[in-house]
Design a protein around this motif. Structure first.
Motif, PDB file in Angstrom:
ATOM      1  N   GLY A   1      14.554   2.263  -0.713  1.00 44.03           N
ATOM      2  CA  GLY A   1      13.126   2.455  -0.494  1.00 44.03           C
ATOM      3  C   GLY A   1      12.580   1.547   0.592  1.00 44.03           C
ATOM      4  N   LYS A   2      11.261   1.521   0.714  1.00 44.48           N
ATOM      5  CA  LYS A   2      10.625   0.767   1.801  1.00 44.48           C
ATOM      6  C   LYS A   2      10.770  -0.743   1.644  1.00 44.48           C
ATOM      7  CE  LYS A   2       6.048   0.538  -0.270  1.00 44.48           C
ATOM      8  NZ  LYS A   2       4.641   0.756  -0.129  1.00 44.48           N
ATOM      9  N   ASP A   3      10.992  -1.219   0.416  1.00 46.33           N
ATOM     10  CA  ASP A   3      11.130  -2.649   0.165  1.00 46.33           C
ATOM     11  C   ASP A   3      12.580  -3.057  -0.064  1.00 46.33           C
ATOM     12  OD1 ASP A   3       8.357  -3.264   0.278  1.00 46.33           O
ATOM     13  OD2 ASP A   3       8.097  -2.396  -1.709  1.00 46.33           O
ATOM     14  N   LYS A   4      13.529  -2.307   0.490  1.00 48.53           N
ATOM     15  CA  LYS A   4      14.949  -2.571   0.288  1.00 48.53           C
ATOM     16  C   LYS A   4      15.313  -3.998   0.702  1.00 48.53           C
ATOM     17  CE  LYS A   4      19.497  -0.845   1.519  1.00 48.53           C
ATOM     18  NZ  LYS A   4      20.243   0.212   2.204  1.00 48.53           N
ATOM     19  N   GLY A   5      16.021  -4.691  -0.163  1.00 41.62           N
ATOM     20  CA  GLY A   5      16.465  -6.045   0.128  1.00 41.62           C
ATOM     21  C   GLY A   5      15.566  -7.136  -0.435  1.00 41.62           C
TER      22      GLY A   5
ATOM     23  N   GLU B   1       0.715  -5.042  -7.216  1.00 41.81           N
ATOM     24  CA  GLU B   1       2.007  -4.386  -7.341  1.00 41.81           C
ATOM     25  C   GLU B   1       1.879  -3.089  -8.137  1.00 41.81           C
ATOM     26  OE1 GLU B   1       1.548  -7.556  -8.524  1.00 41.81           O
ATOM     27  OE2 GLU B   1       2.744  -8.830  -7.230  1.00 41.81           O
ATOM     28  N   ALA B   2       2.614  -2.076  -7.698  1.00 44.04           N
ATOM     29  CA  ALA B   2       2.668  -0.802  -8.412  1.00 44.04           C
ATOM     30  C   ALA B   2       4.066  -0.668  -9.027  1.00 44.04           C
ATOM     31  CB  ALA B   2       2.401   0.353  -7.457  1.00 44.04           C
ATOM     32  N   PRO B   3       4.200   0.120 -10.086  1.00 44.24           N
ATOM     33  CA  PRO B   3       5.522   0.284 -10.709  1.00 44.24           C
ATOM     34  C   PRO B   3       6.527   0.952  -9.774  1.00 44.24           C
ATOM     35  CG  PRO B   3       3.793   1.051 -12.172  1.00 44.24           C
ATOM     36  CD  PRO B   3       3.152   0.791 -10.856  1.00 44.24           C
ATOM     37  N   ILE B   4       7.790   0.603  -9.958  1.00 40.62           N
ATOM     38  CA  ILE B   4       8.895   1.174  -9.193  1.00 40.62           C
ATOM     39  C   ILE B   4       9.955   1.606 -10.203  1.00 40.62           C
ATOM     40  CG2 ILE B   4       9.971  -1.092  -8.876  1.00 40.62           C
ATOM     41  CD1 ILE B   4      10.936  -0.191  -6.154  1.00 40.62           C
TER      42      ILE B   4
ATOM     43  N   GLY C   1      12.508 -10.258  -6.383  1.00 48.05           N
ATOM     44  CA  GLY C   1      11.308 -10.666  -7.094  1.00 48.05           C
ATOM     45  C   GLY C   1      11.547 -10.709  -8.591  1.00 48.05           C
ATOM     46  N   LYS C   2      10.591 -11.299  -9.285  1.00 47.41           N
ATOM     47  CA  LYS C   2      10.664 -11.425 -10.733  1.00 47.41           C
ATOM     48  C   LYS C   2      10.000 -10.212 -11.369  1.00 47.41           C
ATOM     49  CE  LYS C   2       8.130 -14.421 -12.999  1.00 47.41           C
ATOM     50  NZ  LYS C   2       7.556 -15.641 -13.544  1.00 47.41           N
ATOM     51  N   VAL C   3      10.577  -9.703 -12.448  1.00 52.62           N
ATOM     52  CA  VAL C   3      10.016  -8.558 -13.164  1.00 52.62           C
ATOM     53  C   VAL C   3       8.807  -9.038 -13.956  1.00 52.62           C
ATOM     54  CG1 VAL C   3      10.432  -6.799 -14.907  1.00 52.62           C
ATOM     55  CG2 VAL C   3      12.232  -7.388 -13.301  1.00 52.62           C
TER      56      VAL C   3
ATOM     57  N   VAL D   1       6.641  -6.604  -4.673  1.00 54.72           N
ATOM     58  CA  VAL D   1       7.318  -5.376  -4.258  1.00 54.72           C
ATOM     59  C   VAL D   1       6.418  -4.185  -4.543  1.00 54.72           C
ATOM     60  CG1 VAL D   1       9.311  -3.887  -4.722  1.00 54.72           C
ATOM     61  CG2 VAL D   1       9.603  -6.346  -4.629  1.00 54.72           C
ATOM     62  N   ASN D   2       6.421  -3.190  -3.641  1.00 60.19           N
ATOM     63  CA  ASN D   2       5.640  -1.960  -3.769  1.00 60.19           C
ATOM     64  C   ASN D   2       4.147  -2.274  -3.875  1.00 60.19           C
ATOM     65  OD1 ASN D   2       5.321   0.802  -3.835  1.00 60.19           O
ATOM     66  ND2 ASN D   2       5.652   0.979  -6.029  1.00 60.19           N
TER      67      ASN D   2
END
Length: 105
Positions: free
Chosen positions: A14-18, A60-63, A21-23, A38-39
């Motif tokens: 996806g656009k944030d590949k690599g 942040e939005a869910p992924i 981050g913490k969940v 992310v996202n």
């Protein structure tokens, strides 16, 4: 789901590949996770008196959980996670690359 809150994960597509981050939140019903940084999406927020001011906020939005991999704390690489039982009967998650125990499942 083998991903839990406060796990360190890396985005694999996806656009944030690599990015790592913490969940922050796990949504098992939708098979999604919210990862810190992310996202990022922009939301237009209306002002509510005595609570918050309005404007454009970024959050942040869910992924999808299939787009992230847990980063092993010992080998510091994104890895698949397995589950096994120890001799005393406790269930643990382990790194498929190095075999080290990540934590109790």
């Amino acid at each position: 789901m083998l991903i839990k809150r406060d796990d360190l994960v890396q985005v694999i597509s996806g656009k944030d590949k690599g990015k790592r981050g913490k969940v922050l939140k796990v949504i098992p019903k939708e098979s999604k996770v919210v990862v810190q940084g992310v996202n990022m999406v922009k939301r237009h927020q209306r002002p509510i008196p005595q609570l918050r001011e309005g404007g454009i906020i970024e959050r942040e939005a869910p992924i999808y959980a299939c787009k992230v991999m847990i980063v092993c704390p010992s080998c510091d690489k994104p890895t698949r996670v397995g589950v096994k039982f120890l001799e005393d009967g406790t269930k643990v998650r382990f790194c498929k690359k190095c075999g080290e125990i990540i934590d109790k499942a």
